[in-house]
Write a protein that holds these residues in place. Structure first.
Motif, PDB file in Angstrom:
ATOM      1  N   ASN A   1       0.662  -1.320   0.109  1.00 31.40           N
ATOM      2  CA  ASN A   1      -0.256   0.062   0.115  1.00 31.40           C
ATOM      3  C   ASN A   1       0.932   1.310   0.107  1.00 31.40           C
ATOM      4  OD1 ASN A   1      -2.281  -1.697  -0.036  1.00 31.40           O
ATOM      5  ND2 ASN A   1      -2.648  -1.435   2.252  1.00 31.40           N
TER       6      ASN A   1
ATOM      7  N   TYR B   1       2.161   1.726  -3.602  1.00 35.19           N
ATOM      8  CA  TYR B   1       1.300   2.272  -4.563  1.00 35.19           C
ATOM      9  C   TYR B   1       0.773   3.816  -4.244  1.00 35.19           C
ATOM     10  CZ  TYR B   1       0.159  -2.485  -5.911  1.00 35.19           C
ATOM     11  OH  TYR B   1      -0.065  -3.872  -6.340  1.00 35.19           O
ATOM     12  N   SER B   2       0.949   4.132  -2.919  1.00 35.65           N
ATOM     13  CA  SER B   2       0.803   5.500  -2.456  1.00 35.65           C
ATOM     14  C   SER B   2       1.704   6.333  -3.244  1.00 35.65           C
ATOM     15  CB  SER B   2       0.661   5.588  -1.069  1.00 35.65           C
ATOM     16  OG  SER B   2       0.498   6.999  -0.535  1.00 35.65           O
TER      17      SER B   2
ATOM     18  N   ARG C   1       1.174   6.588  -6.960  1.00 43.99           N
ATOM     19  CA  ARG C   1      -0.095   7.547  -7.206  1.00 43.99           C
ATOM     20  C   ARG C   1       0.408   8.820  -6.933  1.00 43.99           C
ATOM     21  NH1 ARG C   1      -3.037   5.021  -4.081  1.00 43.99           N
ATOM     22  NH2 ARG C   1      -2.994   6.376  -2.332  1.00 43.99           N
TER      23      ARG C   1
ATOM     24  N   THR D   1       2.992  15.406  -1.418  1.00 41.17           N
ATOM     25  CA  THR D   1       2.624  14.193  -0.980  1.00 41.17           C
ATOM     26  C   THR D   1       3.852  13.103  -1.289  1.00 41.17           C
ATOM     27  OG1 THR D   1       0.320  14.721  -1.383  1.00 41.17           O
ATOM     28  CG2 THR D   1       0.696  12.296  -1.067  1.00 41.17           C
TER      29      THR D   1
ATOM     30  N   HIS E   1       6.760  10.767   1.746  1.00 40.67           N
ATOM     31  CA  HIS E   1       7.109   9.225   1.814  1.00 40.67           C
ATOM     32  C   HIS E   1       8.504   8.968   2.234  1.00 40.67           C
ATOM     33  CE1 HIS E   1       3.118   8.945  -0.658  1.00 40.67           C
ATOM     34  NE2 HIS E   1       3.378   7.727  -0.151  1.00 40.67           N
TER      35      HIS E   1
END
Length: 164
Positions: A10, A13-14, A17, A26, A30
Protein backbone atom coordinates in the motif's frame (compact mmCIF):
# COMPACT_ATOMS: atom_id res chain seq x y z
CA UNK A 1 4.38 -6.25 15.33
CA UNK A 2 6.57 -6.37 12.22
CA UNK A 3 5.98 -4.28 9.12
CA UNK A 4 3.70 -6.34 6.88
CA UNK A 5 3.66 -7.07 3.19
CA UNK A 6 0.27 -5.32 2.88
CA UNK A 7 1.64 -2.16 4.52
CA UNK A 8 4.59 -2.16 2.14
CA UNK A 9 2.43 -2.78 -0.93
CA UNK A 10 0.00 0.00 0.00
CA UNK A 11 2.88 2.37 0.75
CA UNK A 12 4.52 1.71 -2.65
CA UNK A 13 1.20 2.19 -4.44
CA UNK A 14 0.67 5.46 -2.58
CA UNK A 15 4.12 6.77 -3.58
CA UNK A 16 3.52 5.88 -7.24
CA UNK A 17 0.06 7.45 -7.23
CA UNK A 18 1.50 10.70 -5.85
CA UNK A 19 3.94 10.83 -8.78
CA UNK A 20 1.25 10.06 -11.36
CA UNK A 21 -1.04 12.68 -9.86
CA UNK A 22 1.80 15.24 -9.63
CA UNK A 23 1.22 15.59 -5.91
CA UNK A 24 4.84 16.51 -5.26
CA UNK A 25 4.52 17.38 -1.56
CA UNK A 26 2.63 14.15 -0.88
CA UNK A 27 5.36 12.26 -2.72
CA UNK A 28 8.05 13.95 -0.60
CA UNK A 29 6.10 12.94 2.50
CA UNK A 30 7.00 9.32 1.76
CA UNK A 31 10.67 10.10 2.46
CA UNK A 32 12.49 10.37 5.78
CA UNK A 33 14.49 13.59 6.34
CA UNK A 34 17.70 11.54 6.10
CA UNK A 35 16.61 9.58 3.03
CA UNK A 36 19.21 8.69 0.40
CA UNK A 37 17.92 8.48 -3.20
CA UNK A 38 20.27 6.90 -5.74
CA UNK A 39 19.97 5.95 -9.40
CA UNK A 40 23.32 4.40 -10.42
CA UNK A 41 24.44 4.43 -14.03
CA UNK A 42 25.80 1.60 -16.15
CA UNK A 43 29.53 1.71 -16.91
CA UNK A 44 31.17 0.87 -20.25
CA UNK A 45 31.43 -2.80 -19.24
CA UNK A 46 27.70 -3.12 -18.55
CA UNK A 47 28.13 -3.04 -14.78
CA UNK A 48 26.32 -0.74 -12.40
CA UNK A 49 28.36 1.93 -10.69
CA UNK A 50 28.80 1.12 -7.01
CA UNK A 51 29.83 4.37 -5.34
CA UNK A 52 27.77 7.53 -5.81
CA UNK A 53 30.57 9.57 -4.22
CA UNK A 54 33.23 8.66 -6.80
CA UNK A 55 31.37 7.35 -9.87
CA UNK A 56 28.74 8.80 -12.19
CA UNK A 57 25.11 8.39 -11.17
CA UNK A 58 21.98 9.29 -13.09
CA UNK A 59 20.56 10.81 -9.90
CA UNK A 60 22.00 11.00 -6.39
CA UNK A 61 20.76 12.82 -3.32
CA UNK A 62 22.36 12.01 0.03
CA UNK A 63 19.41 13.51 1.95
CA UNK A 64 15.77 14.38 1.37
CA UNK A 65 16.58 18.08 1.00
CA UNK A 66 18.01 17.22 -2.43
CA UNK A 67 14.64 15.76 -3.38
CA UNK A 68 12.95 18.87 -1.97
CA UNK A 69 15.10 21.02 -4.26
CA UNK A 70 14.21 18.74 -7.18
CA UNK A 71 10.49 19.16 -6.46
CA UNK A 72 10.92 22.93 -6.16
CA UNK A 73 12.47 23.01 -9.64
CA UNK A 74 9.69 20.85 -11.08
CA UNK A 75 6.98 23.00 -9.51
CA UNK A 76 8.59 26.27 -10.65
CA UNK A 77 9.47 25.01 -14.16
CA UNK A 78 13.21 25.29 -13.42
CA UNK A 79 13.83 21.62 -14.15
CA UNK A 80 16.00 20.62 -17.09
CA UNK A 81 14.06 17.37 -17.38
CA UNK A 82 10.56 18.75 -17.24
CA UNK A 83 8.94 21.54 -19.13
CA UNK A 84 5.50 22.40 -20.30
CA UNK A 85 3.53 20.41 -20.96
CA UNK A 86 4.43 18.19 -18.04
CA UNK A 87 4.55 14.51 -19.00
CA UNK A 88 1.70 12.21 -18.07
CA UNK A 89 2.99 9.13 -16.29
CA UNK A 90 1.64 5.77 -15.21
CA UNK A 91 3.67 3.74 -12.73
CA UNK A 92 3.21 0.00 -12.39
CA UNK A 93 4.77 -2.02 -9.59
CA UNK A 94 5.18 -5.79 -9.41
CA UNK A 95 7.23 -8.56 -7.81
CA UNK A 96 7.22 -6.87 -4.41
CA UNK A 97 9.49 -8.78 -2.04
CA UNK A 98 9.68 -8.13 1.66
CA UNK A 99 13.28 -9.25 2.21
CA UNK A 100 13.44 -8.56 5.95
CA UNK A 101 11.03 -6.94 8.35
CA UNK A 102 10.92 -5.93 11.99
CA UNK A 103 8.58 -3.59 13.82
CA UNK A 104 10.95 -0.67 13.07
CA UNK A 105 12.24 -1.23 9.55
CA UNK A 106 12.07 -3.38 6.42
CA UNK A 107 14.17 -4.15 3.37
CA UNK A 108 12.12 -4.29 0.16
CA UNK A 109 12.76 -5.03 -3.50
CA UNK A 110 10.34 -4.64 -6.39
CA UNK A 111 10.11 -4.28 -10.17
CA UNK A 112 8.65 -1.18 -11.79
CA UNK A 113 7.55 0.05 -15.20
CA UNK A 114 6.65 3.64 -16.02
CA UNK A 115 5.04 4.89 -19.20
CA UNK A 116 5.51 8.59 -19.86
CA UNK A 117 3.66 10.57 -22.52
CA UNK A 118 4.69 14.00 -23.84
CA UNK A 119 4.84 15.64 -27.28
CA UNK A 120 2.80 12.83 -28.89
CA UNK A 121 5.41 10.29 -27.81
CA UNK A 122 5.23 7.53 -25.23
CA UNK A 123 8.46 6.45 -23.55
CA UNK A 124 8.77 3.39 -21.34
CA UNK A 125 11.20 3.12 -18.45
CA UNK A 126 11.65 -0.05 -16.42
CA UNK A 127 13.82 -1.55 -13.76
CA UNK A 128 14.00 -2.56 -10.13
CA UNK A 129 14.23 -0.78 -6.82
CA UNK A 130 15.66 -1.66 -3.43
CA UNK A 131 14.67 0.33 -0.41
CA UNK A 132 14.83 0.53 3.32
CA UNK A 133 11.62 1.55 5.04
CA UNK A 134 11.47 2.81 8.62
CA UNK A 135 8.51 3.33 10.88
CA UNK A 136 8.38 6.97 11.98
CA UNK A 137 7.30 8.04 15.46
CA UNK A 138 3.89 8.80 13.92
CA UNK A 139 3.57 5.13 12.94
CA UNK A 140 3.80 5.91 9.21
CA UNK A 141 6.31 4.21 6.96
CA UNK A 142 9.05 6.38 5.44
CA UNK A 143 11.76 5.66 2.88
CA UNK A 144 15.21 5.82 4.48
CA UNK A 145 17.15 4.61 1.44
CA UNK A 146 16.09 4.01 -2.15
CA UNK A 147 18.23 2.65 -4.97
CA UNK A 148 16.53 2.60 -8.37
CA UNK A 149 18.08 0.66 -11.24
CA UNK A 150 16.97 1.66 -14.75
CA UNK A 151 17.32 -1.32 -17.08
CA UNK A 152 16.71 0.60 -20.34
CA UNK A 153 19.63 0.47 -22.77
CA UNK A 154 18.80 3.78 -24.39
CA UNK A 155 17.09 6.77 -22.81
CA UNK A 156 16.13 9.56 -25.20
CA UNK A 157 15.40 12.27 -22.63
CA UNK A 158 16.75 13.52 -19.35
CA UNK A 159 15.39 11.26 -16.62
CA UNK A 160 13.68 12.76 -13.62
CA UNK A 161 12.20 11.33 -10.41
CA UNK A 162 8.73 10.98 -11.93
CA UNK A 163 10.07 8.58 -14.59
CA UNK A 164 11.11 6.06 -11.93
Amino acid sequence: MSITYEEVRNFLYSESRALDDKQWDTWLGHYDKEAEFWVPSWDDDGELTTDPQSEISLIYYARRDGLEDRVFRIKTERSSASSLPEPRTQHMISNIELITASEHDAEVRYSWLTNSYRYKTTDTYYGSAELTLVRADSGELKIKRKKVVIKNDCIHHVVDVYHL
